[in-house]
Structure formats: C-alpha cells, structure tokens
Motif scaffolding. Structure first.
Motif, PDB file in Angstrom:
ATOM      1  N   ILE B 118       0.843  -1.206   0.000  1.00 17.43           N
ATOM      2  CA  ILE B 118       0.000   0.000   0.000  1.00 17.43           C
ATOM      3  C   ILE B 118       0.881   1.261   0.000  1.00 17.43           C
ATOM      4  O   ILE B 118       0.606   2.226  -0.695  1.00 17.43           O
ATOM      5  N   ASP B 181     -13.410  -4.430  -5.766  1.00 19.52           N
ATOM      6  CA  ASP B 181     -13.648  -3.094  -5.186  1.00 19.52           C
ATOM      7  C   ASP B 181     -13.109  -3.026  -3.755  1.00 19.52           C
ATOM      8  O   ASP B 181     -12.536  -2.022  -3.332  1.00 19.52           O
ATOM      9  N   ALA B 184      -9.381  -2.676  -3.942  1.00 27.40           N
ATOM     10  CA  ALA B 184      -8.959  -1.350  -4.416  1.00 27.40           C
ATOM     11  C   ALA B 184      -9.145  -0.287  -3.331  1.00 27.40           C
ATOM     12  O   ALA B 184      -8.368   0.663  -3.243  1.00 27.40           O
ATOM     13  N   ALA B 185     -10.158  -0.476  -2.493  1.00 25.92           N
ATOM     14  CA  ALA B 185     -10.408   0.508  -1.429  1.00 25.92           C
ATOM     15  C   ALA B 185      -9.335   0.472  -0.345  1.00 25.92           C
ATOM     16  O   ALA B 185      -9.262   1.384   0.491  1.00 25.92           O
ATOM     17  N   SER B 186      -8.488  -0.563  -0.344  1.00 21.98           N
ATOM     18  CA  SER B 186      -7.404  -0.603   0.661  1.00 21.98           C
ATOM     19  C   SER B 186      -6.238   0.270   0.231  1.00 21.98           C
ATOM     20  O   SER B 186      -5.328   0.525   1.015  1.00 21.98           O
ATOM     21  N   THR B 188      -4.166   3.639  -1.418  1.00 20.74           N
ATOM     22  CA  THR B 188      -4.205   5.080  -1.217  1.00 20.74           C
ATOM     23  C   THR B 188      -3.139   5.713  -2.111  1.00 20.74           C
ATOM     24  O   THR B 188      -2.135   5.071  -2.415  1.00 20.74           O
ATOM     25  N   GLY B 189      -3.396   6.898  -2.583  1.00 17.27           N
ATOM     26  CA  GLY B 189      -2.417   7.524  -3.476  1.00 17.27           C
ATOM     27  C   GLY B 189      -2.878   8.903  -3.884  1.00 17.27           C
ATOM     28  O   GLY B 189      -3.626   9.545  -3.147  1.00 17.27           O
ATOM     29  N   PHE B 192      -6.618   9.978  -3.996  1.00 17.91           N
ATOM     30  CA  PHE B 192      -7.507   8.895  -3.547  1.00 17.91           C
ATOM     31  C   PHE B 192      -7.049   8.434  -2.168  1.00 17.91           C
ATOM     32  O   PHE B 192      -5.895   8.062  -1.984  1.00 17.91           O
ATOM     33  N   SER B 193      -7.979   8.447  -1.196  1.00 15.80           N
ATOM     34  CA  SER B 193      -7.555   8.204   0.193  1.00 15.80           C
ATOM     35  C   SER B 193      -7.754   6.784   0.681  1.00 15.80           C
ATOM     36  O   SER B 193      -7.280   6.431   1.742  1.00 15.80           O
ATOM     37  N   GLY B 194      -8.492   5.954  -0.029  1.00 18.55           N
ATOM     38  CA  GLY B 194      -8.762   4.621   0.514  1.00 18.55           C
ATOM     39  C   GLY B 194      -9.807   4.705   1.609  1.00 18.55           C
ATOM     40  O   GLY B 194     -10.183   5.793   2.057  1.00 18.55           O
ATOM     41  N   LEU B 195     -10.293   3.548   2.012  1.00 12.30           N
ATOM     42  CA  LEU B 195     -11.353   3.518   3.026  1.00 12.30           C
ATOM     43  C   LEU B 195     -10.949   2.630   4.187  1.00 12.30           C
ATOM     44  O   LEU B 195     -10.154   1.701   4.031  1.00 12.30           O
ATOM     45  N   THR B 196     -11.523   2.907   5.345  1.00 18.82           N
ATOM     46  CA  THR B 196     -11.311   2.014   6.490  1.00 18.82           C
ATOM     47  C   THR B 196     -12.310   0.866   6.374  1.00 18.82           C
ATOM     48  O   THR B 196     -13.290   0.964   5.635  1.00 18.82           O
ATOM     49  N   ASP B 198     -14.616  -0.106   8.336  1.00 19.29           N
ATOM     50  CA  ASP B 198     -16.006   0.180   8.708  1.00 19.29           C
ATOM     51  C   ASP B 198     -16.705   1.033   7.656  1.00 19.29           C
ATOM     52  O   ASP B 198     -17.900   0.880   7.424  1.00 19.29           O
ATOM     53  N   GLN B 199     -15.947   1.922   6.998  1.00 14.67           N
ATOM     54  CA  GLN B 199     -16.558   2.688   5.901  1.00 14.67           C
ATOM     55  C   GLN B 199     -16.953   1.752   4.760  1.00 14.67           C
ATOM     56  O   GLN B 199     -18.039   1.868   4.188  1.00 14.67           O
ATOM     57  N   GLN B 203     -20.709   0.448   2.911  1.00 14.82           N
ATOM     58  CA  GLN B 203     -20.966   0.425   1.460  1.00 14.82           C
ATOM     59  C   GLN B 203     -21.346  -0.946   0.930  1.00 14.82           C
ATOM     60  O   GLN B 203     -22.137  -1.068   0.006  1.00 14.82           O
TER      61      GLN B 203
END
Lengths: 482, 351
Positions: B118, B181, B184-186, B188-189, B192-196, B198-199, B203
């Motif tokens: 990451i 998905d 990809a949400a893990s 960051t760059g 684009f911040s990525g998600l935790t 729980d977020q 979703q």
C-alpha cells in the motif's frame, strides 16, 4: 545577504512569509538565540526546515509530543525534506539502534526530552555537528506552563553540554510568566535572547459558548449544529471512547460524513482519516487533542469543543485549527455542568496521590525506568523531601484547577469573550469588529443559522465523492505516460 | 476484529471448543496447550494468522453468541454452535471463501506485505503525478527504509505502468467485482484516500471483520502470485516475511534431539541450560508442527507405556483427560500422554 523570499520560494513554493517568520529567520541568520511565540498554524515547522535547507546544517528538534512525532516527521517530508527521523521511546530496541548507528545520515532529528536524557543517545547526538537546536512546545520547560515535563528542565544543561548551539525556542501560547521562566530555565537572560511574540488573537474566528442543562441536551445541540453548519469541522473530546460514540451518533442522525480519530488507533487508520479529511472525503472529525499536528487543511470552518480542554492555552491552540485560510470561521464551546468534574478527574489522575508518593519515597528503586513516574523521580533525584514534593504537587494541582476555572469563567462570562481570552496572554484586542467577534456583541445563538449562511462558506473543493469502482480507482491512482 | 464473528467462523456444531484457545490460536500465542488445541480443532493452519489485530474479550464475544441463540456455552468458556449458528457460519464462510487461503497469513507476514504494498502504491502514484508534496505513510522504521531503497532502485522502470497492469490483471482475475472493489479501497495515493474497514462495511453491507479477512485473503493471493514471478520489480517487498514454523528455542531443542548423537531430553536440558520440562514442551511443539513421519515418536514413547495407552484410550482420544488416563496407567507422564494424543490425531488425519 540571503534573499529569504527567494529561498522560501525555492524550498517551499510559497511566495510570502507568514507574520513573524521572516523576523525569526533573520534573527537566526544573525546568530541570535530566539524565543518565538507564534500562533497555531503560524508555520513554525517551516522556520527550522528552511534554516536547515539554506544552511545545509543539522537541526535537532526536541519535542514532547511522542505520539505525534511521527506526524511531525511526515509533515517535514511533506514540506520537501527527506532526511528526517524521530527517536522516541515508542520504538523498539533494534529500530533505535539502527537509527543511532546511522544518525549522521539525517539532517533533521526529532528527539523527545526523555530520550535526550538517556546518556547513550545524548552522546550519539553530541557527536554530530549541530547547526540549530530547536525546542518545540517550549512552554513545557516552565513549571508555570500547563504541561510541565521534568526532562525539559535538563535542556538548559544539555544545551550547554552540546556547546551552546544556536537555539530556537518555540511555542504557540505563553504568558509573560511562562516566557520568563523558559529563558531562566534554559540559562539565558532576557538580553541574550531575541523574543518575538505574535498576537494570539485570530480575528477571523468567531467565539461562542453554550451552556446546556445536561448531556442529552448537549448532544441534541451538537446534532442540530452539525446538521446545518457549512464546511469542514473538528469536534474535540477529552475521551477516546466518546469520539467514537458521538461520531457514530452523528453519522446515523445527520447526512454528514463523520469519523472518529484518537491516539489509540493504529497508524494506518489515523493516516487514512487524516487523508480523507484533507481531501474533503469526510466532513467532520470527532477527535481527541491528538488530531491536528499531522494535518494541513486550510479550510476547516469550525471547531466545536464537546469537552473542556485543560486550560485557555490549549483552547486557543485547538480553535486555531480552523480558518487557516483567513476566511471567517467559528469556535463553539458546548458545556454542561458535569463537564468540569470530568476535567477535574482527569487532572487528579495525572497528579500522583500522597499515598503513592510516600510509597515511592520508601521504595525509590521502583522509580527506575518507570516513565509514568518521571516527575516523582525528578524531585527525588534533586533531593526534595517527600513533604516538599507533596507541596509541589499540591501546588501543581491547585494551579491546574485554577486554570480550569479560568476556562469555566470564559464560558460563563457576560462580557466580550475575545477580550477575556486575550487578557490571559497580556494582550488587548485592537480593531474589534463587533459584528464578527463573539456571542457577547451579537445574538449568535438566536441567529446562528443566518451566521452560518453569511460567513461559513461551503468548500468548493471538498465535495468530491470518491469512486468505489476498482477500474476507476486504479486509473486514478496511476497517471500513465504514453 | 469482532471476536464473536471469528468464533462463528471457527466454531463447530459437534464439538465444544475452548473460546480462549481459539483466540490464542488466531493470535499465535505459542504455548503447548494452544498448539495442541489448534491441532485438535483443525485450526493449526491458521495459527497466528490474526496476530496483528485486536481481537477483544472472549467472554463478551461468547455472551454475544449465546444471547443471539447462535451457540450454547458451558463452563470454562466452552462453546458449541447451534443450528442457527451453523446457518450463520455458512453465510459468513461464503463471504470469505475459500477460508483456507488464510493459511498463507499464518505462513507469511501478509499484514506486513500489505502495508509495504500500500505504501509502495502511494509512492508510485504520487511519483506518476510528479508530486513530491504529500504525507507519506509510516509503516515502521525498517520498512520505511525498505520502501525508500526499493523505490530508488526501481523508479526508472515505469512503475506506474507496472502497477496499473498488475492490478488490472489481478483484480479482473478475481472475477468478482465486489472483491475487486474491496481490494482497491485498501489502496491510497494521489487524490484517492482509501477507506477504512467500517466505511467499506457500510458500502458493501458486509461486517468490518469480513472486510478485513477478505483483505488478508486477497493480499495472500497477490503475495503468492508475485512470489512466483521472478521478474517482478516488487521482489524486495517480498523479502523477510516467512513466519517460522516453530519458535527459535524449540527448534534448537529439536535439532539437538535429532542430531547425530541423539541426546536424551535430560542431556539436552543440561546442554542448553534449560529445565527438563521446557525440553519436553519444545519437543511437543515440534511434534505438533511437524508431519507424523518427521518426528521420532518411538524415541520418547516406550513400551509398555505405549501399549497401555493404546489399550486404555477412548474412541475420542482428543478429549481424553490426563487425569483419567493417569488413573489407569499410574506411572504415565503428562508428556507421554500428550505425545500419544498428537500421534493418534495425526494418524487419524493421515487416514
């Protein structure tokens, strides 16, 4: 003669200095030890970063904020310096050993005062040539400051042992008494040191406070505010657990994107939440005071205190995180009478009780290597009797209770809040605009919705919704060159 | 991670399982007792897989299951899944299929690999936009240095093109857009911040724990894929991640035990200046971790004890209590008893 503006642009991309920055740098380049009181967001980091960049000399930064030191390292890296490292007690033995072996590779070295008191680490640092010795959060040196740390008292001696390098002492807020004490403890006289004190007043921050009958009413008030206030906001708490509870409540009851943040979270999570907040992917962060150092967000529109901070100095620092873009911003302190007991308990918990103190005086060997009791060890080592130490602690406790009372007085005041805050720092407010000062001059609580519409502008950049589609994400992440 | 969810995933409807032991197994607390229960419950492949996560309190987790009618609980925090619990278990397992991919997390430090990956994505992403003003992640001093060194060595190699292609192939190869998905949400760059977790849970309507387990599974898969590719510029990121099968000290004891001179446990205790009981513990650890034919049981289980054990053993040897065995075989040592249980269990598995 160095063209400081050109150097500023070269190293940071900025075209002009913030108030006070140029004067501090000019003093340093003239070889004068300097005490700088610059408000939160005044660009303290840039001072020593730029000095190091221009002179190519090594900078040692003594900072008390162990849990935030890594954020400071990231911040300096963000500002373009790469050879940065922090030596903290949070590191394991191998990491620390590796850093100490390679210390000469680093230009900016952050170190906690506790680490600097360690003989081995001190000797490694003393072997380096030091261009600038920085003492961040210098108010910790002063027993009159709210966050007194005994290892800071050794800094005067340590500086001497390092052969008196050029020294920059910095803090965001310090009363005259604290400033005198800092100089005295560091072994300076007032004439040795150039002092630069910038006004604490931030005229673009509107001040308000609300006394609620109880916690449910406070929650309701918070919810109502959060639903409508425009722009990004920070809500401060003194309890980690409540950052999470209230963040969950607000997420559920409002359409705002809210996340909790505290020092008990792992690095990756803290990093993500900071990034999301800076990118405008979340609207509100419910945080403990750990939040703030690692962020560089200009357009925070409001800061709400759900709990009381320790004192007026901390309060001023924390509200200073809104309105860095100089646009109108809002500080709200929500209070219910039980809050003061919560804060009093926190104070009581940080000051050792008589029984514990007497126990340690009878078993001094147990004071060794116990970081939680460094203050006791300090007084024991300098030969204070148990009764003298007890008296010092009682005095510290009364002082902190007194500071808390001053803050409560701020809440209950029936006069101008800004005037009261500034009095605390021996300042007077010049050119107060009664339309935009505090809830004494205008009926803020009757018209806060109008205030919100008139002054708090929703951010244009903070409304992007991140894609969740993996194809779009990887296309966004990597800019492909044809 | 939510421990009650993990208890559902790793629980059983036909066997009372020790809640404490399961938590310790997943956390990788290397005691002979935990290893033994790991073997007994078939969870040894996951030993230490969730070491990096806060797993919470076992009593509270078991109470949650009990209250929800998903498990029955008996003294000593033993729990057994109810039929509703089994239904729920099937649902959860379906969202992390195949579960056995988590075994890779027990063999390699996949969490550390994911942090490196990451961070590398962030560095390459920002570099592709020629941006050097950003907050870098911090993943520990040594790994920060590793990423720095890796980037300096490889930055001329069109890394952004490589990452884009790697992720394109890897994620489309999953043939499951939701999983892709989640992965990809893990990341960051740039912008684009990525998600935790729980977020992402909100979703996807999955539990945060399931998101985290999926991340582990997907990073395991990516790790194994990269490991097979000698040409990958990510070689350096794959180094130093093997988790040892045995503790260093147990391995020393075992190596001595099977060395040419074949010293007995008492001699090893003298040589290594450790207690005899520790030597026995090390040997049990080795017996649990190694395949049946790689541990010399015959050097430690002698006649007539072995025959006595075989004659007295109940059908379910795993649940046999030492106290009951000792009542029948008076000079039996705990060490012999446990070793017998291990060998019988392994024979059963081999059959």
């Amino acid at each position: 003669m160095i063209d400081l503006t050109a150097e500023l642009h070269r190293y940071s991309g900025f075209d002009s200095f913030r108030p006070g920055q140029r004067e501090v740098l000019e003093n340093l380049f003239a070889g004068r030890d300097t005490l700088a009181i610059l408000p939160t967001g005044g660009g303290k980091t840039l001072l020593y970063q730029l000095y190091g960049a221009i002179t190519h000399q090594r900078v040692i930064i003594v900072s008390p904020l162990i849990s935030l030191m890594q954020d400071q390292v990231s911040r300096l890296q963000y500002l373009g310096s790469k050879r940065v490292v922090a030596i903290t007690s949070a590191m394991d033995f191998q990491e620390r050993a590796a850093i100490l072996r390679n210390l000469n590779h680093y230009q900016y070295i952050y170190v906690s005062p506790e680490m600097l008191s360690n003989r081995n680490i001190f000797e490694m640092i003393a072997r380096q040539s030091i261009g600038l010795f920085v003492i961040d959060e210098a108010h910790c040196i002063s027993e009159w400051g709210p966050d007194f740390r005994p290892d800071y008292l050794r800094l005067g001696k340590i500086r001497h042992q390092l052969e008196n390098p050029l020294t920059l002492m910095m803090t965001a807020t310090a009363t005259q008494r604290t400033r005198d004490d800092i100089l005295n403890r560091m072994g300076f006289t007032a004439t040795d040191v150039k002092q630069l004190v910038l006004p604490t007043n931030r005229s673009n921050i509107f001040l308000s406070a609300k006394i609620c009958a109880n916690q449910p009413e406070k929650n309701e008030q918070l919810e109502t505010l959060v639903k409508e206030l425009n722009g990004a906001g920070i809500i401060y708490f003194s309890s980690k657990k409540q950052t999470e509870q209230i963040a969950a409540m607000l997420s559920q009851k409002t359409d705002k994107r809210v996340m909790a943040y505290h020092g008990g979270m792992d690095n990756q999570r803290r990093f993500l939440i900071q990034q999301q907040f800076m990118n405008g992917d979340i609207d509100i962060v419910c945080a403990t005071s750990a939040f703030g150092m690692g962020i560089d967000k200009e357009n925070v529109r409001y800061v709400i205190h759900y709990h009381l901070p320790d004192n007026i100095q901390s309060y001023v620092q924390e509200i200073g995180r809104c309105g860095r873009d100089q646009q109108p911003s809002l500080a709200i302190l929500l209070y219910e009478p039980n809050d003061q007991y919560l804060q009093q308990n926190l104070i009581a918990n940080t000051i050792p009780e008589e029984q514990l103190l007497r126990y340690f005086y009878q078993h001094p060997d147990q004071l060794q290597n116990n970081d939680a009791f460094r203050v006791i060890k300090y007084y024991y080592d300098i030969g204070k009797t148990v009764d003298q130490t007890l008296a010092i602690f009682d005095q510290a406790k009364s002082r902190r209770i007194g500071e808390l009372n001053a803050l409560i007085q701020y809440i209950y005041t029936t006069g101008c809040r800004r005037k009261l805050l500034l009095q605390h720092f021996d300042e007077t407010a010049e050119h107060v605009d009664p339309e935009f000062c505090c809830d004494f001059h205008t009926d803020f609580w009757g018209n806060w919705r109008q205030f919100n519409q008139q002054y708090l502008k929703p951010s244009e950049t903070d409304q992007g919704v991140q894609s969740t589609d993996w194809r779009q994400i990887i296309d966004k992440l990597f800019l492909l060159k044809n | 991670m939510d421990l009650s969810t993990l208890y559902l995933i790793f629980g059983d409807a036909n066997q009372d399982r020790r809640a404490k032991a399961i938590k310790n197994i997943l956390d990788g607390r290397r005691t002979v007792s935990n290893l033994y229960w790991g073997l007994e419950y078939g969870l040894l492949p996951y030993f230490g897989a969730l070491h990096d996560f806060d797993l919470g309190d076992e009593q509270a987790a078991v109470d949650t299951l009990n209250k929800a009618g998903l498990a029955t609980v008996s003294d000593g925090l033993l729990y057994r899944l109810s039929s509703r619990g089994v239904d729920q278990q099937k649902k959860l397992q379906a969202s992390i299929t195949p579960l056995n991919e988590l075994a890779t997390v027990a063999q390699y430090d996949i969490v550390r690999f994911s942090r490196r990956f990451i961070f590398a994505v962030q560095v390459v992403s920002e570099y592709s936009y020629s941006n050097n003003r950003y907050y870098p992640q911090t993943i520990g001093f040594f790994d920060d240095q590793l990423i720095k060194r890796w980037f300096i060595q490889n930055k001329q190699r069109n890394l952004s093109g490589y990452f884009h292609q790697l992720l394109q192939q890897f994620l489309s190869g999953l043939e499951n857009d939701q999983l892709a998905d989640i992965f990809a949400a893990s990341l960051t760059g740039h912008g684009f911040s990525g998600l935790t977790e729980d977020q992402l849970a909100v979703q996807t309507d999955l539990e945060p724990t399931i998101i985290q387990l999926n991340w582990l599974k997907l990073y395991s898969r990516l790790f194994l894929r990269l490991k097979k590719d000698p040409e990958t510029p990510l070689q350096l990121l794959l180094t130093g991640l093997i988790k040892p099968l045995m503790s260093g000290s147990a391995k020393q004891t075992f190596d001595l035990f099977v060395s040419a001179r074949q010293p007995d446990p008492a001699t090893i205790a003298q040589l290594r200046k450790i207690k005899l009981t520790t030597v026995y513990e090390h040997l049990i650890e080795a017996a649990i971790e190694l395949p049946l034919d790689q541990f010399p049981y015959q050097r430690l289980l002698h006649e007539p004890t072995l025959t006595n054990l075989r004659q007295a053993a109940p059908v379910n040897v795993g649940e046999w209590q030492f106290k009951a065995a000792k009542a029948q075989i008076t000079d039996l040592q705990f060490f012999e008893f446990r070793l017998f249980q291990i060998s019988e269990r392994k024979k059963g598995d081999n059959d």
